[in-house]
Design an enzyme around this catalytic site. Sequence first.
Site, PDB file in Angstrom:
ATOM      1  CB  CYS A   1      -0.922  -0.105   1.325  1.00 29.73           C
ATOM      2  SG  CYS A   1      -1.795   1.340   1.322  1.00 29.73           S
TER       3      CYS A   1
ATOM      4  CB  CYS B   1      -0.733   2.212   5.836  1.00 31.99           C
ATOM      5  SG  CYS B   1      -1.671   0.658   5.085  1.00 31.99           S
TER       6      CYS B   1
ATOM      7  CB  CYS C   1      -4.580  -1.466   1.903  1.00 35.62           C
ATOM      8  SG  CYS C   1      -3.739  -1.319   3.366  1.00 35.62           S
TER       9      CYS C   1
ATOM     10  CB  CYS D   1      -5.345   2.484   5.153  1.00 38.55           C
ATOM     11  SG  CYS D   1      -4.608   2.014   3.658  1.00 38.55           S
TER      12      CYS D   1
ATOM     13  CB  CYS E   1      -0.560 -60.835  10.567  1.00 36.60           C
ATOM     14  SG  CYS E   1       1.135 -60.230  10.412  1.00 36.60           S
TER      15      CYS E   1
ATOM     16  CG  ASP F   1      10.510 -27.297  16.426  1.00 35.47           C
ATOM     17  OD1 ASP F   1       9.859 -27.779  15.639  1.00 35.47           O
ATOM     18  OD2 ASP F   1      10.217 -26.611  17.347  1.00 35.47           O
ATOM     19  CD  GLU F   2       6.325 -30.865  16.215  1.00 34.30           C
ATOM     20  OE1 GLU F   2       5.928 -32.163  16.206  1.00 34.30           O
ATOM     21  OE2 GLU F   2       5.815 -29.749  15.732  1.00 34.30           O
TER      22      GLU F   2
ATOM     23  CB  CYS G   1       4.039 -56.649   8.415  1.00 29.81           C
ATOM     24  SG  CYS G   1       4.032 -58.462   8.832  1.00 29.81           S
TER      25      CYS G   1
END
Length: 103
Positions: free
Chosen positions: A4, A7, A20, A23, A67, A83-84, A92
């Site tokens: 914009c 702003c 925007c 605004c 099974c 971070d995990e 199987c």
Amino acid sequence: MEFCPKCKSLMIYQGDKLVCRKCGYEKEADDSEELVIKVERNKEDVPVIEGENLKTLPTTKAICPACGHNEAFWWLRQLRAADESEVRFFRCTKCGKTWREYD
């Protein structure tokens, strides 16, 4: 991406106009700009290893929920945030059932 002039906020597309959010300033969208739409992946979509490469995977002792066999191929995938911890997948060696375990 356009900002914009009043702003300096990011303007978004609404139909054929750029608006925007902050605004309310409006501007006609320029047809020469290329609009890119990002599609997010469904969290239920899980990449699974298939085909002949399965026999090259390591095996471990794990009880199959289908099974009851006690040996399975295993591999790791980073499906969540970096971070995990990774998700462990098992398949199987007897019936081919695939399941996963989280930490």
